[in-house]
Design a protein around this motif. Structure first.
Motif, PDB file in Angstrom:
ATOM      1  N   UNK A   1       0.854  -1.191   0.000  1.00  0.00           N
ATOM      2  CA  UNK A   1       0.000   0.000   0.000  1.00  0.00           C
ATOM      3  C   UNK A   1       0.887   1.237   0.000  1.00  0.00           C
TER       4      UNK A   1
ATOM      5  N   UNK B   1     -12.004   2.593   1.799  1.00  0.00           N
ATOM      6  CA  UNK B   1     -10.903   1.629   1.870  1.00  0.00           C
ATOM      7  C   UNK B   1      -9.870   1.841   0.761  1.00  0.00           C
ATOM      8  N   UNK B   2     -10.243   2.629  -0.246  1.00  0.00           N
ATOM      9  CA  UNK B   2      -9.400   2.729  -1.441  1.00  0.00           C
ATOM     10  C   UNK B   2      -8.536   3.977  -1.441  1.00  0.00           C
ATOM     11  N   UNK B   3      -7.302   3.875  -1.961  1.00  0.00           N
ATOM     12  CA  UNK B   3      -6.482   5.076  -2.126  1.00  0.00           C
ATOM     13  C   UNK B   3      -6.932   5.932  -3.316  1.00  0.00           C
TER      14      UNK B   3
ATOM     15  N   UNK C   1     -13.938   1.198 -11.793  1.00  0.00           N
ATOM     16  CA  UNK C   1     -14.459   0.006 -11.121  1.00  0.00           C
ATOM     17  C   UNK C   1     -15.967  -0.116 -11.109  1.00  0.00           C
TER      18      UNK C   1
ATOM     19  N   UNK D   1      -6.212  -2.063   5.122  1.00  0.00           N
ATOM     20  CA  UNK D   1      -7.198  -1.254   4.381  1.00  0.00           C
ATOM     21  C   UNK D   1      -8.109  -0.530   5.377  1.00  0.00           C
TER      22      UNK D   1
ATOM     23  N   UNK E   1      -6.882  -6.883   5.461  1.00  0.00           N
ATOM     24  CA  UNK E   1      -8.123  -6.153   5.757  1.00  0.00           C
ATOM     25  C   UNK E   1      -7.856  -5.094   6.831  1.00  0.00           C
TER      26      UNK E   1
ATOM     27  N   UNK F   1     -18.934   1.819   7.347  1.00  0.00           N
ATOM     28  CA  UNK F   1     -17.931   2.497   6.525  1.00  0.00           C
ATOM     29  C   UNK F   1     -18.210   2.240   5.049  1.00  0.00           C
ATOM     30  N   UNK F   2     -18.355   3.317   4.278  1.00  0.00           N
ATOM     31  CA  UNK F   2     -18.624   3.186   2.843  1.00  0.00           C
ATOM     32  C   UNK F   2     -17.413   2.568   2.143  1.00  0.00           C
ATOM     33  N   UNK F   3     -17.660   1.700   1.144  1.00  0.00           N
ATOM     34  CA  UNK F   3     -16.561   0.994   0.475  1.00  0.00           C
ATOM     35  C   UNK F   3     -15.450   1.916  -0.031  1.00  0.00           C
ATOM     36  N   UNK F   4     -15.796   3.099  -0.527  1.00  0.00           N
ATOM     37  CA  UNK F   4     -14.780   3.984  -1.120  1.00  0.00           C
ATOM     38  C   UNK F   4     -13.698   4.382  -0.123  1.00  0.00           C
TER      39      UNK F   4
ATOM     40  N   UNK G   1     -13.785   9.943  -8.251  1.00  0.00           N
ATOM     41  CA  UNK G   1     -13.825  10.037  -9.703  1.00  0.00           C
ATOM     42  C   UNK G   1     -13.059   8.868 -10.344  1.00  0.00           C
TER      43      UNK G   1
ATOM     44  N   UNK H   1     -12.515   5.959  -9.026  1.00  0.00           N
ATOM     45  CA  UNK H   1     -13.260   4.716  -8.793  1.00  0.00           C
ATOM     46  C   UNK H   1     -14.422   4.584  -9.774  1.00  0.00           C
TER      47      UNK H   1
END
Lengths: 327, 327
Positions: free
Chosen positions: B23, B314-316, B326, B287, B284, B309-312, B320, B322
């Motif tokens: 990460x 967890x992402x770097x 995805x 993230x 996990x 927690x909204x899925x977004x 926009x 995403x």
């Protein structure tokens, strides 16, 4: 109770009508249509059907408007327009145009102080959510999305436009050997042909040139040419008896590695096997309606996707109930 | 960069150390231990190892503290204590005690203006998230959770405590026929024995009574008695060569129905096949560290679970990015 309006009464609208009965905190207020309301026969006794023109007079009665039109021409117009006046949910599924659709809907929803959820369903929707989670919790890896076995409406329509074709149904089928390779964690790079095959059932007009039809299907660019395609000619009776439903599904696989030397493979798979593609999508739309209702109450306005919404918002249960029963 | 501290350097701590390298927005600052720091050999050159006593002096250097202790005695003490001083993440997995743990951690985190994520991992964790989504989008249906094939540490430990046992490894295995029944959408009510079987590999001491060991295992209440259990005696060399890893996995299946007459079955399955159970859990947790870092920056303090927690988060990637890649 959350008061729901349905806009558009095709397969998706009918699915929403059925799904709302499975959610005790929701009430279906009315169906709106651009057709003559008299011509629309809903399956819920006493449910009013209004012309779309009446919608803007009912802002106080509808908490969430579920837009059940098509992604080609309906939703790009309707979702931004109604997002200014209602909390809305749609299943916009033209992946390439999602960013533009998002911007249009976001502007409208913010202007009206409303909350919108776009692209809810399974792909985009639950498949997207799973691609996202899996990519975050296994950042080194590769995503694979397989669809099927299931009816592709777009491909079925493409066959119907061929001269001499009376009716057609196209099934998208994942290539089983390829799927097994991916499930073993091999991370291959795959062509379209390696991932899916296409199985077509066709009712030909009397006297039609079946060889010409089969050739026209198999050589159709984008739709069939890049795939191994099989064509079966059947009777109208067989079509009705054996291909009357709209099953679909598929799976998203993340093939990842962990460990200091990337020595461990970890495979995440999310799989849907659906007897009814539209009813499943409708069920996601209805759970999505609950989220926009709540987000709006909290003052969270603008356009959202399923990426932006915490899982708990989809549930009628409290946080405490969820921690007790599902965590 | 998000600065991470690891508390506890067992299998999970080692997994976090490896996962952080995957990460790019994270930096591992230090490992904290209750042992003599000199005795802990980390696998990252130059990474400091400090005694746990030093932790509270490093509040400004650690953005998120990942607690890698056990759920039996470590985390119930540590997570509430450190949540007052740090943003924290743990993998607390004692399902029955989650509500109490949540309350304790929530109080501490709110008092300190910090954000905590508890029970991150796969079960609880990703399996819970999938049970929740699936229950919301198919409200009429039944959930099934199968574990395995994989090593259960608790069951392996239970065998090791039997007289005459030198070493043991227990694999939990789903009963394949039952799984197929559920995948067909039949919604059976199942006993423990119908869902899982237990496969044990045991190294016995020289001259030990193998019949007595086998009987002691198979009749052990709760652990083995409710299941069909097989016992294999192997040598210490075979144990080392064939059972040195910690694979695990399993699947959550939601079997639902839709349609006005509930005439359509829809099956949702989330499946994990993990070469390394602890490394996956660690991934996990890492993230999850990103989510608490962000939530805290936004002023969202207190205790969270993956439900909140909204899925977004967890992402770097940005929203926009995403939506482009995805959705």
């Amino acid at each position: 109770m959350i008061n729901i309006g349905i806009f558009g009464y095709g397969n998706l609208g009918k699915g929403v009508e059925a799904a709302i009965r499975q959610n005790e905190d929701m009430c279906l207020n009315a169906v709106f249509t651009r057709r003559d309301p008299e011509s629309v026969n809903v399956r819920t006794q006493g449910l009013p059907v209004y012309h779309a023109d009446k919608l803007l007079t009912m802002k106080d009665e509808i908490d969430v408007l579920i837009l059940c039109g098509g992604s080609a021409t309906d939703l790009p117009e309707q979702t931004p327009f109604y997002a200014q006046h209602f909390n809305v949910v749609d299943s916009f599924d033209n992946h390439a145009n999602i960013p533009v659709h998002f911007e249009n809907v976001n502007k409208a929803a913010l202007a009206g102080g409303k909350t919108a959820l776009i692209s809810a369903g399974w792909d985009p929707g639950m498949f997207s959510v799973n691609r996202l989670y899996a990519s975050c919790i296994q950042p080194e890896g590769k995503n694979y999305t397989f669809w099927g076995r299931g009816v592709s409406q777009g491909h079925s329509d493409a066959i119907r436009r061929i001269e001499g074709v009376v009716d057609a149904r196209q099934y998208t089928v994942p290539v089983e050997d390829t799927v097994e390779t991916v499930r073993r964690g091999e991370q291959p790079t795959l062509t379209a042909r390696q991932m899916h095959k296409r199985e077509c059932f066709v009712v030909a007009a009397e006297g039609a040139d079946k060889v010409a039809i089969e050739t026209a299907i198999k050589t159709m660019p984008n739709y069939f040419e890049p795939y191994d395609t099989t064509v079966h000619f059947i009777t109208a009776e067989e079509m009705k008896a054996q291909h009357g439903e709209l099953p679909h599904g598929g799976f998203v696989i993340r093939s990842g590695v962990t460990g200091l030397n990337k020595e461990h493979k970890n495979i995440i798979e999310y799989k849907l096997t659906l007897d009814s593609n539209p009813e499943f999508t409708s069920s996601v739309l209805v759970a999505g309606a609950r989220t926009v209702y709540r987000l709006n109450k909290e003052g969270q306005t603008g356009c959202k996707t399923m990426f932006d919404i915490a899982p708990a918002y989809y549930s009628p249960l409290s946080g405490d109930e969820l921690r007790h029963t599902m965590l």
